[in-house]
Design an enzyme around this catalytic site. Structure first.
Site, PDB file in Angstrom:
ATOM      1  N   CYS A   1      28.404 -75.247 -47.869  1.00 25.39           N
ATOM      2  CA  CYS A   1      28.233 -73.795 -47.961  1.00 25.39           C
ATOM      3  C   CYS A   1      28.834 -73.293 -49.269  1.00 25.39           C
ATOM      4  O   CYS A   1      30.004 -73.543 -49.567  1.00 25.39           O
ATOM      5  CB  CYS A   1      28.899 -73.100 -46.783  1.00 25.39           C
ATOM      6  SG  CYS A   1      28.756 -71.292 -46.866  1.00 25.39           S
TER       7      CYS A   1
ATOM      8  N   ARG B   1      15.275 -71.891 -44.224  1.00 27.48           N
ATOM      9  CA  ARG B   1      14.623 -70.584 -44.399  1.00 27.48           C
ATOM     10  C   ARG B   1      13.160 -70.568 -43.974  1.00 27.48           C
ATOM     11  O   ARG B   1      12.620 -69.508 -43.654  1.00 27.48           O
ATOM     12  CB  ARG B   1      14.741 -70.145 -45.860  1.00 27.48           C
ATOM     13  CG  ARG B   1      16.159 -69.776 -46.273  1.00 27.48           C
ATOM     14  CD  ARG B   1      16.220 -69.378 -47.740  1.00 27.48           C
ATOM     15  NE  ARG B   1      15.835 -70.473 -48.615  1.00 27.48           N
ATOM     16  CZ  ARG B   1      15.519 -70.346 -49.890  1.00 27.48           C
ATOM     17  NH1 ARG B   1      15.514 -69.145 -50.434  1.00 27.48           N
ATOM     18  NH2 ARG B   1      15.194 -71.395 -50.623  1.00 27.48           N
TER      19      ARG B   1
ATOM     20  N   ASP C   1      13.953 -76.033 -49.856  1.00 27.47           N
ATOM     21  CA  ASP C   1      12.604 -75.567 -50.206  1.00 27.47           C
ATOM     22  C   ASP C   1      11.469 -76.142 -49.364  1.00 27.47           C
ATOM     23  O   ASP C   1      10.308 -76.005 -49.752  1.00 27.47           O
ATOM     24  CB  ASP C   1      12.293 -75.847 -51.686  1.00 27.47           C
ATOM     25  CG  ASP C   1      13.148 -75.043 -52.634  1.00 27.47           C
ATOM     26  OD1 ASP C   1      13.713 -74.026 -52.199  1.00 27.47           O
ATOM     27  OD2 ASP C   1      13.270 -75.433 -53.817  1.00 27.47           O
TER      28      ASP C   1
END
Length: 341
Positions: free
Chosen positions: A107, A236, A213
């Site tokens: 993180c 994501r 990605d």
């Protein structure tokens, strides 16, 4: 509760998928929603602070470790800088029935790295080693893994990734950017081939997972085949498609009604699970998961953002479905006509 297998990482198919741990996102409620429409091969919790887990505020922190039986294999991700609390946290995680323990060393948020935790451990190998050893000691044989990045401010795979591979980890997830890069540049997937070669040379038993990605199952399959990593973690991408991990569903045929019904299910499960313990505003971040790619979606999202309660959110969604039922049916017919079975 019992974990399904201490060596589950080695039972997964090549090219397996993982839903990434995301703070404020991958709690038990959202994991249940994802599992209901298309479960990945492995799930992770949100990341859990070891000091908090061992503090007087433990009960509150334990909410992050709630899970259901249908989520196995499930990995608890922990973070911090104190080896002793990692040891104690690992022992607790074993008792709770998780299938693995993952240490967050990736993180990049300054709120945690300024204190020496997560990605900051890339700059502190001696502490990272202590933490790994303490976690293993407390894990009682449960697999211990690490999620990290390729470096802190530059590519450090020759030093950092090699060091981690020497720690005899069960699995290693690599977000293919540096901490400094955040998510502002394309992930450096071209480095994965070299990392796989390093793994094969240093510790062939460590499972390697690539991250960064990847937006759908096809991309995940291509990445694992092209670069040789054992699995792919997706984060994501789930925000644009909650059915992402379901290869049997034609994504082009998912209806507006299905999307909004799933959002309603999410809201109801949130309410059933947390009651008034959590701020309902946290559900607003999921708007774009369900309300997208249909006429008026932007307007509906704007109205959702103005709501002040779960009841208001549910009422707004119900009213939209009733008011636009004819248009929704017409959209569905067009979808089916353009995708004949």
């Amino acid at each position: 509760m019992k974990s399904i297998n201490h060596n589950f990482w080695h039972m997964l198919p090549h090219g397996f998928t993982v839903l990434a741990p995301m703070d404020g996102v991958t709690d038990v409620v959202f994991r249940q929603i994802v599992t209901s429409v298309g479960k990945p091969d492995v799930l992770f919790t949100e990341f859990v602070n070891c000091d908090g887990l061992m503090s007087v505020g433990q009960e509150r922190v334990m909410q992050r470790l709630l899970f259901k039986k249908n989520e196995h294999p499930l990995v608890a991700q922990i973070w911090g800088i104190n080896p002793e609390t990692f040891y104690e946290s690992a022992k607790l995680i074993v008792k709770l029935g998780f299938d693995g323990i993952d240490i967050n060393m990736g993180c990049p948020q300054r709120t945690v790295t300024n204190g020496g935790a997560c990605a900051a451990l890339i700059k502190n190998k001696s502490l990272a080693k202590e933490i790994i050893e303490a976690t293993k000691k407390g894990s009682q044989g449960l697999p211990v893994s690490v999620k990290t990045r390729i470096g802190f401010s530059k590519n450090q795979i020759d030093e950092w990734i090699q060091f981690l591979l020497e720690q005899n980890l069960s699995a290693l997830t690599i977000h293919l950017r540096t901490a400094k890069e955040l998510s502002l540049v394309p992930a450096h997937w071209e480095l994965m081939g070299k990392i796989v070669e390093m793994r094969n040379s240093i510790n062939p038993n460590t499972i390697l997972i690539g991250n960064g990605d990847v937006k759908n199952l096809q991309e995940a399959k291509e990445k694992s085949e092209q670069y040789g990593c054992d699995g792919v973690m997706i984060g994501r991408g789930i925000f644009s498609d909650p059915w992402l991990f379901n290869e049997k569903v034609d994504k082009d045929l998912i209806t507006v009604e299905q999307k909004l019904d799933l959002y309603m299910k999410h809201i109801n499960l949130f309410e059933d699970t947390w009651g008034k313990d959590k701020n309902p505003a946290s559900l607003k971040k999921f708007c774009k998961v369900y309300i997208n790619e249909f006429p008026g979606a932007g307007e509906v999202r704007e109205k959702i953002m103005l709501t002040e309660s779960l009841d208001e959110m549910k009422k707004l969604i119900t009213q939209y479905l009733i008011k636009n039922s004819a248009d929704i049916d017409e959209m569905q017919e067009r979808l089916e006509d353009s995708h004949p079975s």
